[in-house]
Design a protein around this motif. Structure first.
Motif, PDB file in Angstrom:
ATOM      1  N   GLN A 176      -2.500  28.098   5.771  1.00 39.54           N
ATOM      2  CA  GLN A 176      -3.274  27.098   6.515  1.00 39.54           C
ATOM      3  C   GLN A 176      -3.728  25.983   5.576  1.00 39.54           C
ATOM      4  OE1 GLN A 176      -7.001  28.490   8.001  1.00 39.54           O
ATOM      5  NE2 GLN A 176      -7.666  29.259   6.046  1.00 39.54           N
ATOM      6  N   ILE A 177      -3.926  24.814   6.168  1.00 38.64           N
ATOM      7  CA  ILE A 177      -4.492  23.706   5.398  1.00 38.64           C
ATOM      8  C   ILE A 177      -5.950  24.054   5.136  1.00 38.64           C
ATOM      9  CG2 ILE A 177      -5.019  21.215   5.409  1.00 38.64           C
ATOM     10  CD1 ILE A 177      -1.987  21.759   5.523  1.00 38.64           C
ATOM     11  N   ALA A 178      -6.304  24.148   3.866  1.00 36.61           N
ATOM     12  CA  ALA A 178      -7.673  24.570   3.528  1.00 36.61           C
ATOM     13  C   ALA A 178      -8.593  23.388   3.259  1.00 36.61           C
ATOM     14  CB  ALA A 178      -7.636  25.483   2.307  1.00 36.61           C
ATOM     15  N   GLY A 179      -8.021  22.175   3.192  1.00 35.62           N
ATOM     16  CA  GLY A 179      -8.864  21.009   2.967  1.00 35.62           C
ATOM     17  C   GLY A 179      -8.028  19.812   2.596  1.00 35.62           C
ATOM     18  N   GLY A 180      -8.647  18.641   2.707  1.00 29.92           N
ATOM     19  CA  GLY A 180      -7.979  17.412   2.296  1.00 29.92           C
ATOM     20  C   GLY A 180      -7.345  16.663   3.460  1.00 29.92           C
ATOM     21  N   GLN A 181      -6.655  15.601   3.096  1.00 28.55           N
ATOM     22  CA  GLN A 181      -6.074  14.708   4.110  1.00 28.55           C
ATOM     23  C   GLN A 181      -4.691  14.244   3.659  1.00 28.55           C
ATOM     24  OE1 GLN A 181      -8.961  11.473   4.074  1.00 28.55           O
ATOM     25  NE2 GLN A 181      -9.818  12.266   5.988  1.00 28.55           N
ATOM     26  N   VAL A 182      -3.858  13.918   4.647  1.00 25.77           N
ATOM     27  CA  VAL A 182      -2.623  13.179   4.383  1.00 25.77           C
ATOM     28  C   VAL A 182      -2.703  11.934   5.270  1.00 25.77           C
ATOM     29  CG1 VAL A 182      -0.113  13.163   4.571  1.00 25.77           C
ATOM     30  CG2 VAL A 182      -1.286  15.241   3.835  1.00 25.77           C
ATOM     31  N   GLU A 213       0.841  -1.196   0.000  1.00 24.70           N
ATOM     32  CA  GLU A 213       0.000   0.000   0.000  1.00 24.70           C
ATOM     33  C   GLU A 213       0.872   1.241   0.000  1.00 24.70           C
ATOM     34  OE1 GLU A 213      -2.328  -0.238   3.475  1.00 24.70           O
ATOM     35  OE2 GLU A 213      -3.712  -1.710   2.629  1.00 24.70           O
ATOM     36  N   PRO A 214       0.336   2.345  -0.501  1.00 25.06           N
ATOM     37  CA  PRO A 214       1.110   3.592  -0.405  1.00 25.06           C
ATOM     38  C   PRO A 214       1.471   3.876   1.058  1.00 25.06           C
ATOM     39  CG  PRO A 214      -0.828   3.910  -1.789  1.00 25.06           C
ATOM     40  CD  PRO A 214      -0.949   2.538  -1.171  1.00 25.06           C
ATOM     41  N   ILE A 215       2.647   4.414   1.245  1.00 27.01           N
ATOM     42  CA  ILE A 215       3.069   4.733   2.617  1.00 27.01           C
ATOM     43  C   ILE A 215       2.446   6.069   3.055  1.00 27.01           C
ATOM     44  CG2 ILE A 215       5.261   5.836   1.925  1.00 27.01           C
ATOM     45  CD1 ILE A 215       6.529   4.332   4.334  1.00 27.01           C
ATOM     46  N   LEU A 216       2.238   6.943   2.068  1.00 25.72           N
ATOM     47  CA  LEU A 216       1.558   8.221   2.316  1.00 25.72           C
ATOM     48  C   LEU A 216       0.509   8.404   1.227  1.00 25.72           C
ATOM     49  CD1 LEU A 216       4.448  10.793   2.991  1.00 25.72           C
ATOM     50  CD2 LEU A 216       2.567  10.338   4.550  1.00 25.72           C
ATOM     51  N   ARG A 217      -0.670   8.793   1.645  1.00 23.80           N
ATOM     52  CA  ARG A 217      -1.730   9.085   0.665  1.00 23.80           C
ATOM     53  C   ARG A 217      -2.136  10.540   0.841  1.00 23.80           C
ATOM     54  NH1 ARG A 217      -3.946   4.221   2.634  1.00 23.80           N
ATOM     55  NH2 ARG A 217      -4.090   2.607   1.035  1.00 23.80           N
ATOM     56  N   ILE A 218      -1.943  11.302  -0.202  1.00 24.00           N
ATOM     57  CA  ILE A 218      -2.352  12.709  -0.148  1.00 24.00           C
ATOM     58  C   ILE A 218      -3.671  12.790  -0.897  1.00 24.00           C
ATOM     59  CG2 ILE A 218      -1.691  15.074  -0.761  1.00 24.00           C
ATOM     60  CD1 ILE A 218       1.234  13.805  -1.001  1.00 24.00           C
ATOM     61  N   ARG A 219      -4.678  13.274  -0.210  1.00 23.05           N
ATOM     62  CA  ARG A 219      -6.015  13.281  -0.791  1.00 23.05           C
ATOM     63  C   ARG A 219      -6.597  14.689  -0.782  1.00 23.05           C
ATOM     64  NH1 ARG A 219      -4.350   9.529  -2.580  1.00 23.05           N
ATOM     65  NH2 ARG A 219      -4.931   7.350  -2.434  1.00 23.05           N
ATOM     66  N   ASP A 220      -6.752  15.244  -1.997  1.00 24.77           N
ATOM     67  CA  ASP A 220      -7.483  16.498  -2.149  1.00 24.77           C
ATOM     68  C   ASP A 220      -6.900  17.624  -1.282  1.00 24.77           C
ATOM     69  OD1 ASP A 220      -9.470  17.460  -3.727  1.00 24.77           O
ATOM     70  OD2 ASP A 220     -11.028  17.277  -2.200  1.00 24.77           O
ATOM     71  N   LEU A 221      -5.586  17.630  -1.158  1.00 25.27           N
ATOM     72  CA  LEU A 221      -4.953  18.578  -0.234  1.00 25.27           C
ATOM     73  C   LEU A 221      -4.877  19.984  -0.831  1.00 25.27           C
ATOM     74  CD1 LEU A 221      -3.379  19.071   2.414  1.00 25.27           C
ATOM     75  CD2 LEU A 221      -1.287  18.457   1.184  1.00 25.27           C
ATOM     76  N   SER A 222      -5.357  20.946  -0.068  1.00 23.52           N
ATOM     77  CA  SER A 222      -5.246  22.353  -0.465  1.00 23.52           C
ATOM     78  C   SER A 222      -4.623  23.149   0.676  1.00 23.52           C
ATOM     79  CB  SER A 222      -6.618  22.955  -0.788  1.00 23.52           C
ATOM     80  OG  SER A 222      -7.173  22.312  -1.915  1.00 23.52           O
ATOM     81  N   HIS A 273      -3.678  15.331  -5.225  1.00 21.09           N
ATOM     82  CA  HIS A 273      -3.999  13.927  -4.984  1.00 21.09           C
ATOM     83  C   HIS A 273      -2.767  13.142  -5.422  1.00 21.09           C
ATOM     84  CE1 HIS A 273      -7.203  10.822  -4.661  1.00 21.09           C
ATOM     85  NE2 HIS A 273      -6.349  10.153  -5.413  1.00 21.09           N
ATOM     86  N   LEU A 274      -2.109  12.467  -4.478  1.00 19.10           N
ATOM     87  CA  LEU A 274      -0.837  11.823  -4.827  1.00 19.10           C
ATOM     88  C   LEU A 274      -0.552  10.705  -3.822  1.00 19.10           C
ATOM     89  CD1 LEU A 274       1.651  12.314  -6.749  1.00 19.10           C
ATOM     90  CD2 LEU A 274       2.602  13.745  -4.963  1.00 19.10           C
TER      91      LEU A 274
END
Ligand code: SF4
Length: 335
Positions: free
Chosen positions: A69-75, A8-17, A34-35
């Motif tokens: 600031q983090i405006a949205g998404g997940q890591v 599995e990916p070790i880091l999942r960046i999802r919709d990060l702004s 998204h990466l």
């Protein structure tokens, strides 16, 4: 934290702004990124200055500071969103799980502390380990980065060259055996010979520890030497990702194609060098449609009116209305 499994990916960046609120207004330096970062790979994030790659690096470890600031998404790391970690869990995550060598990190060293004391402090800030044990490990790591431990450990930062300080930072970042190393333009301030030497050391570290690396750079020729996979960033967005050979021999995005054509050592002699025309957009006043359209020789009406969505191909992604035409042009010769 729960463990993730090997494939599995070790880091999942999802919709990060990530946004910055300044006097002129709010700008989005990282826009819905998204990466995935795969275990053991060296992923290069490449783009011109101001493309958002450093901000993305800070976002990955929740280190964006005001007015950002983090405006949205997940890591997601080990099934947890890094933005939900408690302050203590976040402190452990940085350095112990994901260590960072940021641009000019060498200048952030404490100028009045010997290197050995900085190393001991860094470890003891996270783990209760005896000084002698830390210095033994520090000695091994300094040898790995091709420095003389007996000389370096007793030195103050100003007594070392820029290249040596950068290697000390690398050794320091490995002291807590992190699983991921983030490197933001680690070779930028160095001369060409020292750059090559440092890249060689990075590859050594990777071979020895199998550590996952995310390498942010504006220099696509460096990417060719070290990366397994490449993500190309433009005006805060990821416009193309793919295996390093695919990116270099079959770029699907005009910006990637332009970056490669601007790097003469990769594609021929100096007379072939053609910089990407124009300059990156002002993030306060982004063009309509595709952000690259003002610089793109493939642009048509749809590019000027509609942002391209990302197309996922086999192990490759691209955000361009005309990627098939761009891909075809690679075999027809450079534009
Ligand atoms: S969408 Fe259009 S303007 Fe944007 S990169 Fe592709 S061809 Fe160029």
């Amino acid at each position: 934290m729960a463990q993730n499994t090997a494939n599995e990916p070790i880091l999942r960046i999802r919709d990060l702004s990530v946004e910055f609120t300044l006097r002129q207004g709010t700008l989005r330096a990282v826009d819905h990124v998204h990466l995935d970062v795969l275990p053991g790979e060296l992923l290069a994030i490449v783009g011109e200055s101001g493309s958002g790659k450093s901000t993305l690096g800070y976002g990955l470890v929740n280190l964006v500071s005001s007015p950002g600031q983090i405006a949205g998404g997940q890591v997601i790391y080990k099934n947890q969103n890094v933005f939900d970690l408690s302050p203590e869990a976040l402190r452990q995550f940085r350095w112990k799980e994901v260590a960072m060598v940021f641009q000019a990190a060498q200048n952030a060293m404490n100028p009045v502390m010997r290197i050995e004391d900085q190393m001991v402090d860094t470890v003891q800030d996270h783990e209760n380990r005896p000084r002698a044990e830390i210095l033994k490990r520090a000695t091994e790591l300094l040898k790995l980065v091709r420095l003389q431990p007996e000389q370096v450990l007793k030195a103050y930062p100003h007594e070392l060259s820029g290249g040596m300080r950068q290697r000390v930072i690398m050794a320091l970042s490995l002291l807590l055996n992190p699983r991921v190393l983030l490197l933001d333009e680690p070779t930028t301030a160095l001369d060409v010979v020292t750059q090559a030497y440092l890249l060689d050391i990075l590859l050594d570290i990777r071979a020895k520890f199998g550590i996952t690396m995310v390498f942010m750079t504006h220099d696509i020729s460096i990417v060719a030497k070290v990366a397994d996979r490449v993500a190309v960033m433009y005006a805060g967005q990821i416009v193309e990702t793919g295996d390093v050979n695919e990116i270099f021999y079959r770029p699907h995005h005009p910006y990637t194609q332009g970056l490669i054509q601007a790097a003469p050592s990769l594609v021929g002699d100096l007379s072939d060098k053609r910089p990407v025309p124009g300059s990156p957009p002002d993030l306060f006043h982004l063009p309509t449609g595709c952000r690259f359209h003002t610089r793109c020789s493939y642009a048509t009406d749809i590019c000027r009116s509609t942002q391209p969505t990302t197309t996922a191909l086999d192990g490759h992604t691209v955000a361009c209305h005309h990627w098939e035409q761009v891909l075809g042009s690679n075999t027809e010769g450079s534009r």
